[in-house]
Design a protein around this motif. Structure first.
Motif, PDB file in Angstrom:
ATOM      1  N   LEU A  44      51.136  40.406  38.586  1.00 36.17           N
ATOM      2  CA  LEU A  44      50.175  39.352  38.286  1.00 36.17           C
ATOM      3  C   LEU A  44      49.340  39.008  39.518  1.00 36.17           C
ATOM      4  N   GLU A  45      49.994  38.916  40.671  1.00 37.80           N
ATOM      5  CA  GLU A  45      49.266  38.598  41.892  1.00 37.80           C
ATOM      6  C   GLU A  45      48.213  39.668  42.191  1.00 37.80           C
ATOM      7  N   ARG A  46      48.620  40.927  42.033  1.00 34.43           N
ATOM      8  CA  ARG A  46      47.685  42.009  42.308  1.00 34.43           C
ATOM      9  C   ARG A  46      46.498  41.965  41.344  1.00 34.43           C
ATOM     10  N   GLN A  47      46.773  41.777  40.062  1.00 32.24           N
ATOM     11  CA  GLN A  47      45.686  41.761  39.084  1.00 32.24           C
ATOM     12  C   GLN A  47      44.778  40.554  39.275  1.00 32.24           C
ATOM     13  N   ILE A  48      45.380  39.389  39.578  1.00 34.48           N
ATOM     14  CA  ILE A  48      44.545  38.203  39.784  1.00 34.48           C
ATOM     15  C   ILE A  48      43.681  38.358  41.023  1.00 34.48           C
ATOM     16  N   GLN A  50      42.578  41.161  42.151  1.00 34.01           N
ATOM     17  CA  GLN A  50      41.512  42.090  41.767  1.00 34.01           C
ATOM     18  C   GLN A  50      40.426  41.378  40.969  1.00 34.01           C
ATOM     19  N   LEU A  51      40.881  40.524  40.019  1.00 32.68           N
ATOM     20  CA  LEU A  51      39.899  39.799  39.222  1.00 32.68           C
ATOM     21  C   LEU A  51      39.112  38.804  40.077  1.00 32.68           C
ATOM     22  N   GLU A  52      39.788  38.170  41.030  1.00 36.49           N
ATOM     23  CA  GLU A  52      39.075  37.250  41.921  1.00 36.49           C
ATOM     24  C   GLU A  52      38.047  37.989  42.756  1.00 36.49           C
ATOM     25  N   GLY A  80      34.965  28.379  36.338  1.00 36.85           N
ATOM     26  CA  GLY A  80      35.071  29.632  37.057  1.00 36.85           C
ATOM     27  C   GLY A  80      34.088  30.649  36.574  1.00 36.85           C
ATOM     28  N   PRO A  81      34.272  31.875  36.967  1.00 34.37           N
ATOM     29  CA  PRO A  81      33.343  32.946  36.665  1.00 34.37           C
ATOM     30  C   PRO A  81      33.142  33.092  35.174  1.00 34.37           C
ATOM     31  N   PRO A  82      31.949  33.512  34.744  1.00 32.09           N
ATOM     32  CA  PRO A  82      31.612  33.475  33.333  1.00 32.09           C
ATOM     33  C   PRO A  82      31.912  34.738  32.576  1.00 32.09           C
ATOM     34  N   THR A  83      32.041  35.878  33.234  1.00 32.25           N
ATOM     35  CA  THR A  83      32.041  37.131  32.489  1.00 32.25           C
ATOM     36  C   THR A  83      33.273  37.941  32.816  1.00 32.25           C
ATOM     37  N   GLY A  84      33.460  38.989  32.012  1.00 27.30           N
ATOM     38  CA  GLY A  84      34.528  39.939  32.287  1.00 27.30           C
ATOM     39  C   GLY A  84      35.896  39.393  31.936  1.00 27.30           C
TER      40      GLY A  84
END
Length: 611
Positions: A306-310, A312-314, A569-573
């Motif tokens: 989860l930390e890695r994916q978050i 990446q998303l951040e 927060g961010p709008p897309t993806g």
């Protein structure tokens, strides 16, 4: 176990201190009831929240039941065994004494009643002389006559007893002795104490002897069971003390065992809470190779993933925000040049042929929309970068709403809609950024005009001691249940094929949501297909105050509760789906019950379109 005993000792000392500090007023029935209810509530909450407490208490209760049942069974068995053993010895001893008595009676040479009376007095005393407290009772047999044909009136012995009285002999035993002669009979009885109580249990053994010149007599030997009773009392006390110690040991063992199981679960819960609060580097300690260790490793692996994916998303979100911000800023210079050229062309359109003139008008209109979109993108980028700042001042929300309605009234009239204002008589003063609140209300009223289908539009303002609310209600196409999750998403439209007469950018509600959150307020929506939609803005009267209820209802149910604030927060993806997919429902159960759905801003609920 030692720690548990130490905590118990400390709790006991604290309880005793509280008892010593009690005052007469503390013993009033009302105070006692209130404290009892509070204590019961604390115990109930502790019971519901602690798995370890429930396991230990249940184990101790079951252990107590087992010890009680086992102790009762063993005590009955021991008692029966002691009584049976004493009965056997008493019957053997009584049989021997009875034979000796018969022999002595047959060998006696008394010829007068006085001699006979003296002989049996000495006989009964000799039979009772022992170190066991044995009692002797000699009474006339119940039978009406004996072998010599004599009756009580013709001669006989008076009853004799030593150590006990004839009343301790049960009537049922006397009947059995007379009915089953010459067999010996035995029965449990009780020797009353000096106070007339239950006294000491005893065994009575009886038989028939024949007395010359007097007939048949019943001879009873009474054996007190004092020693056996003392043994039973000792066994009972041992069972009580041993059972209590055993239950405590079982509770201690259950505490230790459950702690080994519950402690990792509690650690996992704490770690999960820390992860949820944003501390993504938290992990569970791994000890050993057992099932709990595998659970800890699996949990840590999940947390790392989860930390890695978050992250990446951040990073993706940061790149997206930077891209939007950079593009928006870079477009301003060429857009200014294009705007200047467009103004020149637009001013000279009367000299062009109709086709070129129409193209000049379209160019001018679309440049206006492009500038609006660029301004919204820059505003969104400021929100995403955390650079948006409130310019708070005390303002009357009624005046803000009146300005917006006056500005948009011509547009509403062109669309055939009538805007109805419902304002309170008292000022609706709140500490707000008037520019941002005006932008929110303008967006809501513009949406209502856009999707109101020419029906009346109601704008209502209300306030209470803590908050001020603005609700905009239209009676247009309403909300499609499938679109509930998308209403505050950026660049989203309920019907992409619909033309925009107001020239919106698709970012209006997203910016309105951010403005509402910046005030510490809530922007919520309700709608139903064919019945229109309602958007409600609620802001605190005092900046930084926490909101729980809104002064205005939302939807047919009249819901006034406010949900949790929606994370921005961010709008897309994927990150947009992660962030905006989880806010709490603000009102009702959606469209399942036929009255539409209600959501917080950024959460699902969609009118027929957004700007």
């Amino acid at each position: 176990m030692i720690q548990a005993l130490a905590r118990l000792r400390g709790a006991t000392h604290r309880a005793l201190d509280r008892v010593r500090r009690l005052r007469p007023a503390d013993l009033h029935p009302t105070v006692v009831r209130r404290r009892s209810r509070r204590l019961a509530g604390q115990v109930r909450r502790r019971w519901q929240r602690s798995l370890q407490l429930r396991v230990v208490a249940t184990t101790m209760l079951l252990g107590l039941l087992v010890v009680f049942a086992l102790g009762a069974f063993l005590q009955v068995r021991i008692r029966d065994g002691l009584i049976e053993s004493r009965e056997a010895s008493a019957m053997a001893e009584s049989a021997k004494l009875t034979r000796d008595t018969k022999d002595r009676v047959q060998a006696s040479d008394y010829r007068s009643a006085d001699k006979q009376d003296e002989f049996f007095t000495q006989l009964t005393q000799s039979l009772a002389s022992n170190d066991q407290g044995r009692g002797v009772v000699l009474v006339r047999a119940l039978r009406a006559s004996d072998a010599d044909g004599q009756t009580d009136a013709e001669g006989g012995l008076r009853p004799r007893y030593v150590g006990v009285t004839p009343s301790v002999i049960p009537a049922s035993l006397r009947t059995a002795v007379n009915a089953r002669y010459p067999r010996q009979q035995v029965q449990l009885t009780s020797i009353p104490d000096a106070t007339g109580g239950a006294g000491t249990p005893a065994i009575a053994v009886g038989s028939i002897i024949n007395v010359p010149l007097s007939g048949d007599y019943e001879l009873y030997f009474v054996y007190p069971l004092e020693r056996e009773q003392q043994i039973l009392d000792l066994v009972q006390q041992t069972f009580l003390v041993g059972g209590a110690v055993l239950v405590l040991l079982v509770g201690g063992v259950a505490y230790v065992v459950t702690r080994q199981v519950v402690a990792p679960v509690q650690q996992a819960a704490r770690t999960a809470e820390e992860l949820a609060s944003g501390q993504l580097d938290r992990r569970m300690p791994v000890r050993g190779q057992d099932d709990l260790a595998r659970l800890a490793r699996a949990f840590n692996g999940m947390a790392a993933s989860l930390e890695r994916q978050i992250h990446q998303l951040e990073e993706l979100s940061r790149v997206q925000r930077r891209f939007v911000s950079d593009v928006s800023h870079e477009l301003r210079t060429p857009l200014t040049t294009i705007r200047m050229a467009s103004e020149v062309i637009h001013e000279g359109r009367e000299d062009f042929d109709p086709v070129l003139a129409r193209s000049a008008e379209l160019l001018h209109t679309q440049l206006d929309r492009f500038e609006s979109l660029l301004a919204d993108l820059l505003e969104i980028s400021r929100f995403d970068a955390g650079a948006a700042v409130l310019e708070v001042e005390a303002a009357d929300v009624r005046e803000v709403v009146i300005r917006v309605v006056d500005t948009l009234r011509p547009l509403a009239e062109r669309r055939g809609s009538r805007v109805e204002l419902m304002l309170p008589t008292e000022p609706a003063i709140a500490q707000i950024d008037a520019r941002r609140v005006e932008r929110i209300v303008r967006n809501l009223v513009g949406n209502a005009i856009e999707h109101g289908e020419g029906m009346p539009i109601e704008v209502e303002v209300a306030g209470d001691a803590n908050a001020v609310a603005v609700a905009v209600r239209d009676h247009g196409v309403g909300i499609n249940a499938d679109d509930l999750e998308m209403v505050f998403n950026r660049f989203w439209r309920a019907d992409p094929a619909r033309a925009r007469s107001t020239g919106g950018t698709g970012l209006g509600l997203a910016i309105a949501q951010e403005d509402a959150n910046l005030h510490g307020g809530r922007l919520q929506a309700w709608g139903q297909v064919g019945q229109g939609a309602t958007f409600r803005l609620t802001v605190p009267r005092h900046a930084g105050a926490e909101l729980t209820l809104s002064p205005l209802p939302l939807g047919p149910r009249g819901e006034r509760r406010l949900g949790d604030p929606v994370p921005t927060g961010p709008p897309t993806g994927e990150l947009a789906a992660l962030i905006e997919g989880g806010p709490g429902r603000a009102d009702g159960d959606g469209a399942d019950e036929g009255d539409g759905g209600a959501r917080d801003a950024g959460e699902p609920v969609q009118p027929a379109g957004t700007t």
